[in-house]
Each structure stands twice: as structure tokens, then as C-alpha cells.
Write a protein that holds these residues in place. Structure first.
Motif, PDB file in Angstrom:
ATOM      1  N   GLU A 121      26.955 -16.816 -53.953  1.00 21.68           N
ATOM      2  CA  GLU A 121      26.943 -17.589 -52.723  1.00 21.68           C
ATOM      3  C   GLU A 121      27.516 -16.735 -51.606  1.00 21.68           C
ATOM      4  O   GLU A 121      28.455 -15.971 -51.822  1.00 21.68           O
ATOM      5  CB  GLU A 121      27.769 -18.880 -52.855  1.00 21.68           C
ATOM      6  N   ASN A 148      20.483 -16.869 -47.803  1.00 22.28           N
ATOM      7  CA  ASN A 148      21.080 -17.770 -48.788  1.00 22.28           C
ATOM      8  C   ASN A 148      20.220 -17.891 -50.033  1.00 22.28           C
ATOM      9  O   ASN A 148      20.743 -17.954 -51.154  1.00 22.28           O
ATOM     10  CB  ASN A 148      21.334 -19.143 -48.163  1.00 22.28           C
ATOM     11  N   GLU A 206      28.420 -16.936 -47.150  1.00 19.21           N
ATOM     12  CA  GLU A 206      28.594 -17.833 -46.019  1.00 19.21           C
ATOM     13  C   GLU A 206      27.874 -17.223 -44.824  1.00 19.21           C
ATOM     14  O   GLU A 206      28.225 -16.129 -44.383  1.00 19.21           O
ATOM     15  CB  GLU A 206      30.075 -18.023 -45.694  1.00 19.21           C
ATOM     16  N   ARG A 241      30.866 -13.071 -45.788  1.00 19.83           N
ATOM     17  CA  ARG A 241      30.546 -13.738 -44.531  1.00 19.83           C
ATOM     18  C   ARG A 241      29.539 -12.872 -43.770  1.00 19.83           C
ATOM     19  O   ARG A 241      29.846 -11.745 -43.388  1.00 19.83           O
ATOM     20  CB  ARG A 241      31.822 -13.936 -43.699  1.00 19.83           C
ATOM     21  N   VAL A 285      27.268 -17.191 -40.996  1.00 21.54           N
ATOM     22  CA  VAL A 285      28.079 -17.604 -39.852  1.00 21.54           C
ATOM     23  C   VAL A 285      27.240 -17.497 -38.584  1.00 21.54           C
ATOM     24  O   VAL A 285      26.759 -16.411 -38.248  1.00 21.54           O
ATOM     25  CB  VAL A 285      29.331 -16.714 -39.726  1.00 21.54           C
ATOM     26  N   ASP A 334      20.307 -23.574 -46.096  1.00 25.08           N
ATOM     27  CA  ASP A 334      21.238 -23.281 -47.190  1.00 25.08           C
ATOM     28  C   ASP A 334      20.581 -22.508 -48.325  1.00 25.08           C
ATOM     29  O   ASP A 334      21.227 -22.144 -49.305  1.00 25.08           O
ATOM     30  CB  ASP A 334      21.887 -24.562 -47.723  1.00 25.08           C
ATOM     31  N   ARG A 357      33.407 -14.601 -51.178  1.00 23.64           N
ATOM     32  CA  ARG A 357      32.206 -15.183 -50.559  1.00 23.64           C
ATOM     33  C   ARG A 357      31.953 -14.433 -49.264  1.00 23.64           C
ATOM     34  O   ARG A 357      32.599 -14.674 -48.254  1.00 23.64           O
ATOM     35  CB  ARG A 357      32.427 -16.672 -50.307  1.00 23.64           C
TER      36      ARG A 357
END
Length: 319
Positions: free
Chosen positions: A145, A136, A147, A123, A149, A274, A121
Motif C-alpha cells: 500500500e 495504487n 499513500e 508517500r 498525496v 484507491d 507506507r
């Protein structure tokens, strides 16, 4: 000859932008320009921009200095300006815009798509809800997917997260990287079809006191009509959505690159951070001949977006 005092933030990027404008103003007016460094609230706060309001945090101190007569004019990144212009200040010039796109700086020279599908995943660092929403959504479209940050800091700090291995990538404005001479570190320029920039991204704003009509007229020699028209459409869309500059709203007005500009396409996007919901709409029509005409196009597209449910997707509402 008395030097003009240019108010600027202290960051490396702000200083680079202001030096470039200072040189243009000197060529235009024949007057020397001295930079006056000013610290803004956005520079000293370590909170996320969405938490401290975003709107105006990088410009209020500069505007206060203008109104107090401590500086003669100021240079801002246009995307940092609140969408409402106070009567006491004149937006004297919006110079020719730099590349408005976002840029990816990723480990191993990867593109976003390769990073997203590489396994694990990924970052990706960004302090922008707008970028989070679209990154996203893009990853979801790829069946992956990532992440996102939240990060703050200057360009060196942000790129450092990738160099240290703490993050797989960061997203920054292409224009800023070019102004700092850091364009070689870009691994991908993100296509606006998938990643709309912030309204006004890549453009600068030159402000002075509205009472100083002679200076406003002189600075107006740096104004680029096509840029002003485009960013007016984008920023009016933002204002009509009643969204602040840290809301998850992207917008870009494209004017045909021909000598005789005849058409403009305005695109807007707003989504949940998201990426689960994203409203994207566009409109194309005759190129506006004035800022007022451009504003009308921005309001019209905003109304269409609100009818499609855009209002419920914005975490920040600001008048």
C-alpha cells in the motif's frame, strides 16, 4: 516585418514550450514571434484541479485572447484542451510528440517497485486522479500500500517535496521535465503497461482563430500526422467516456516506429483513485489514415470500456 503574437501561460514550462514553438514558426514563416504572457484561472487557483473542474482551466483565458484579437496564436499542452473544439478556433498544428510517459522522481534514486516494497507506507505526490488510480493499483498488485498525496504547484515546488523529505516521490510528465532540462532528476520512466499517461500527454496544440485561414495554413507546416492521429484516438476515447481531463482516465495510442506505419494499438484505463478497481482494455488494428478514422477507433474502445463498467469508476463526468 510585423511580429506574430504568441499567447502563452506564464509558467516556466509553458514559456519553454512556447519559445520552442516560436523558433519553429519563425523558421517556417520568416516572421518574428513575440510571446504574450497570459494568466489563466488554473494558474491562480490553489484548489485541486478535480475541484475546479480541470477541463479548460488552463486554456480559457488564452482562447479568449485569441478571439479578442489580442494574440495571433496560442500554444497549449494538448492534454489541457477540452475534447470538443469550438468552431471559432482552429487546431492548426499538433507538432511531433515528445515522450508521453510519466516519470518518477523519488528519494535515494528508488524505482516505484523498490519504494513500494521498502517498508512503511510510501508517500507519493500527484494532483492527478488518473495517476492516483494507477499507482495504487500497481502497489496493490505488488502486495503493498502507498499513500497518494494531492499536490499542486510548478515543477520546482513538486520536486521540492521530495528534496525536503516531506514526500518519498512525485510523479510528473517526462515531456515537461525534458523541456525544462530536468530529465537528469528522473529516477524511473513509468512503463505504460502499468501507468498509462493522460490522453494527449507529451503533445502540444497550436491554435489560432478559425477566421485567420492564412495563418492556420502556415502553422499547419508544424503538424505531425502520426501524432495527430494518435492523440485524436486517445482524446476521442476520453470524450466518448464523457470524462473531463481531470478524470482518472489514461490512454495511449502506439504507432509502429517504422517508416511505413501500418498498425496502431490503443490502450485505455479508468479506475477508482484507491486502485481497488481498474478497467484496462486495448485494441490493435490497421493504422488510421486520418483523424476521422482514429476517432472511430477511440469511440469503439470507449464503448467496450463502458460495457465493462468504466462509467461507474469516474468521479468527474463532463460533456
Amino acid at each position: 516585418m510585423k511580429a506574430l503574437r504568441l499567447g502563452t501561460r506564464r509558467s516556466l514550462l509553458a514559456m519553454a514550450q512556447s519559445r520552442g514553438v516560436a523558433e519553429q514558426v519563425t523558421r517556417l514563416t520568416g516572421r518574428p514571434v513575440e510571446l504574450v504572457e497570459i494568466t489563466t484561472y488554473g494558474d491562480v487557483s490553489r484548489e485541486a484541479l478535480a475541484q475546479i473542474g480541470g477541463t479548460g482551466v488552463f486554456v480559457s483565458a488564452l482562447r479568449d485572447a485569441l478571439l479578442a484579437g489580442e494574440v495571433d496564436f496560442a500554444v497549449h499542452s494538448l492534454k489541457d484542451l477540452p475534447t470538443s473544439q469550438p468552431d471559432t478556433l482552429a487546431l492548426a498544428a499538433v507538432p511531433l510528440r515528445a515522450d508521453p510517459r510519466d516519470a518518477l522522481i523519488a528519494r535515494d534514486g528508488l524505482t516505484f517497485e523498490r519504494l513500494a516494497v521498502a517498508g512503511g507506507r510510501a508517500r507519493v505526490g500527484t494532483g492527478s486522479p488518473r495517476r492516483m488510480a494507477q499507482l495504487n493499483a500497481w502497489a496493490r498488485a505488488l502486495g503493498c500500500e502507498i499513500e497518494t498525496v494531492p499536490i499542486r504547484g510548478n515543477v520546482d515546488t513538486r520536486i521540492g517535496y521530495v528534496r525536503s523529505g516531506e514526500l518519498d516521490a512525485v510523479v510528473l510528465a517526462s515531456a515537461g521535465l525534458h523541456r525544462l532540462g530536468r530529465q537528469e532528476e528522473i529516477t524511473e520512466l513509468l512503463p505504460p503497461d502499468l501507468m498509462l499517461p493522460a490522453p494527449g500527454q507529451g503533445a502540444l496544440a497550436i491554435e489560432c482563430a478559425a477566421s485567420n485561414a492564412d495563418l492556420a495554413a502556415a502553422l499547419g507546416g508544424l503538424d505531425d500526422l502520426h501524432t495527430r492521429v494518435a492523440v485524436t484516438a486517445e482524446r476521442t476515447l476520453l470524450a466518448a467516456l464523457e470524462a473531463g481531463c481531470s478524470a482518472p482516465v489514461g490512454a495511449l495510442a502506439d504507432l509502429s516506429a517504422e517508416r511505413d506505419v501500418t498498425e496502431m494499438r490503443l490502450r485505455g484505463a479508468v479506475g477508482t483513485t484507491d486502485g481497488s478497481t481498474l478497467v484496462q482494455l486495448s485494441t490493435t488494428g490497421p493504422a488510421p489514415g486520418s483523424a476521422d478514422e482514429a476517432a472511430a477507433i477511440g469511440r469503439e474502445l470507449a464503448e467496450e470500456m463502458l460495457a465493462k463498467g468504466a462509467a461507474g469508476l469516474m468521479g468527474e463526468r463532463a460533456h
